[in-house]
Motif scaffolding. Structure first.
Motif, short mmCIF file in Angstrom:
data_model
loop_
_atom_site.label_atom_id
_atom_site.label_comp_id
_atom_site.label_asym_id
_atom_site.label_seq_id
_atom_site.Cartn_x
_atom_site.Cartn_y
_atom_site.Cartn_z
N ARG A 14 0.86 -1.18 0.00
CA ARG A 14 0.00 0.00 0.00
C ARG A 14 0.90 1.22 0.00
NH1 ARG A 14 -4.62 1.16 4.52
NH2 ARG A 14 -2.83 1.08 5.90
N ALA A 15 0.71 2.08 -0.97
CA ALA A 15 1.43 3.34 -1.07
C ALA A 15 0.49 4.45 -0.61
CB ALA A 15 1.88 3.59 -2.50
N ILE A 16 0.92 5.18 0.41
CA ILE A 16 0.10 6.23 1.02
C ILE A 16 0.77 7.57 0.79
CG2 ILE A 16 -0.87 7.08 3.20
CD1 ILE A 16 -0.60 4.15 4.23
N GLN A 17 -0.04 8.58 0.52
CA GLN A 17 0.48 9.94 0.39
C GLN A 17 -0.11 10.78 1.51
OE1 GLN A 17 -0.09 11.54 -3.53
NE2 GLN A 17 1.72 10.47 -4.24
N ARG A 18 0.70 10.98 2.52
CA ARG A 18 0.29 11.77 3.69
C ARG A 18 0.66 13.22 3.46
NH1 ARG A 18 3.14 11.65 9.57
NH2 ARG A 18 1.77 13.16 10.55
N GLN A 19 -0.32 14.11 3.57
CA GLN A 19 -0.04 15.54 3.40
C GLN A 19 0.34 16.14 4.75
OE1 GLN A 19 -3.06 17.86 1.48
NE2 GLN A 19 -1.63 19.50 1.06
N LEU A 20 1.51 16.77 4.79
CA LEU A 20 2.01 17.39 6.01
C LEU A 20 1.42 18.79 6.17
CD1 LEU A 20 5.73 16.25 5.72
CD2 LEU A 20 3.89 15.22 7.05
N PRO A 21 1.46 19.35 7.38
CA PRO A 21 0.89 20.68 7.61
C PRO A 21 1.43 21.77 6.69
CG PRO A 21 1.38 19.63 9.71
CD PRO A 21 1.94 18.74 8.62
N ASP A 22 2.69 21.63 6.23
CA ASP A 22 3.25 22.66 5.34
C ASP A 22 2.83 22.46 3.89
OD1 ASP A 22 4.76 20.50 4.46
OD2 ASP A 22 6.69 21.36 5.01
N GLY A 23 1.98 21.43 3.62
CA GLY A 23 1.49 21.18 2.27
C GLY A 23 2.29 20.17 1.48
N PHE A 64 -16.62 -1.46 2.44
CA PHE A 64 -15.54 -0.67 1.87
C PHE A 64 -14.34 -0.62 2.80
CE2 PHE A 64 -18.13 2.34 4.20
CZ PHE A 64 -17.21 3.17 4.81
N ILE A 65 -13.18 -0.30 2.21
CA ILE A 65 -11.94 -0.15 2.96
C ILE A 65 -11.87 1.29 3.46
CG2 ILE A 65 -9.42 -0.19 2.82
CD1 ILE A 65 -9.75 -2.21 0.51
N VAL A 66 -11.63 1.45 4.75
CA VAL A 66 -11.47 2.79 5.33
C VAL A 66 -10.10 3.31 4.95
CG1 VAL A 66 -11.38 4.08 7.50
CG2 VAL A 66 -13.00 2.19 7.25
N PRO A 67 -10.00 4.52 4.39
CA PRO A 67 -8.69 5.05 4.02
C PRO A 67 -7.81 5.24 5.26
CG PRO A 67 -10.45 6.56 3.35
CD PRO A 67 -11.08 5.44 4.08
N PRO A 68 -6.49 5.15 5.12
CA PRO A 68 -5.62 5.41 6.27
C PRO A 68 -5.82 6.84 6.76
CG PRO A 68 -4.35 5.15 4.24
CD PRO A 68 -5.76 4.87 3.90
N ILE A 69 -5.77 7.01 8.07
CA ILE A 69 -6.00 8.32 8.69
C ILE A 69 -4.71 8.84 9.29
CG2 ILE A 69 -7.31 9.58 10.46
CD1 ILE A 69 -9.10 8.49 8.23
N TYR A 70 -4.33 10.05 8.93
CA TYR A 70 -3.18 10.74 9.51
C TYR A 70 -3.63 12.14 9.87
CZ TYR A 70 -0.15 6.99 7.95
OH TYR A 70 0.43 5.76 7.78
N PRO A 74 -8.30 11.65 6.17
CA PRO A 74 -8.01 10.50 5.32
C PRO A 74 -6.89 10.82 4.34
CG PRO A 74 -10.13 11.49 4.76
CD PRO A 74 -9.61 12.22 5.95
N ALA A 75 -6.02 9.85 4.11
CA ALA A 75 -4.90 10.03 3.19
C ALA A 75 -5.18 9.28 1.89
CB ALA A 75 -3.61 9.51 3.82
N ALA A 76 -4.65 9.81 0.79
CA ALA A 76 -4.76 9.12 -0.50
C ALA A 76 -3.88 7.88 -0.45
CB ALA A 76 -4.29 10.04 -1.62
#
Length: 84
Positions: A14-23, A64-70, A74-76
């Protein structure tokens, strides 16, 4: 690289794209047992803790699959699993 040359048996990733507070985006890759999927299903009948959940006990069109949460968001993600 060929599958035979991999140093491990790749059953899922699983490849996750977590968006950080700075974008900016922090990539996260999970492999095999590192993946912790959370599924939401609607059941047709009560299910006890530890009891196997089979297709006859759920509404498959409402699962359904719950998206990963950070950071409570929800993260892509992209999920790939193989079943042999």
């Amino acid at each position: 690289m060929k599958v035979e040359e991999l140093p491990l048996e790749l059953r899922a990733f699983r490849a996750i794209q977590r968006q950080l507070p700075d974008g900016s985006i922090e990539p996260i890759v999970e492999i095999n047992n590192e993946i912790n999927l959370i599924l939401e299903v609607r059941v047709k009948q009560a299910v006890q803790a530890g009891e196997p959940v089979t297709f006859d006990k759920i509404h498959p069109e409402e699962c359904f699959i719950v998206p990963p949460i950070y950071d409570e968001q929800p993260a892509a993600y992209f999920l790939c699993q193989t079943f042999l």
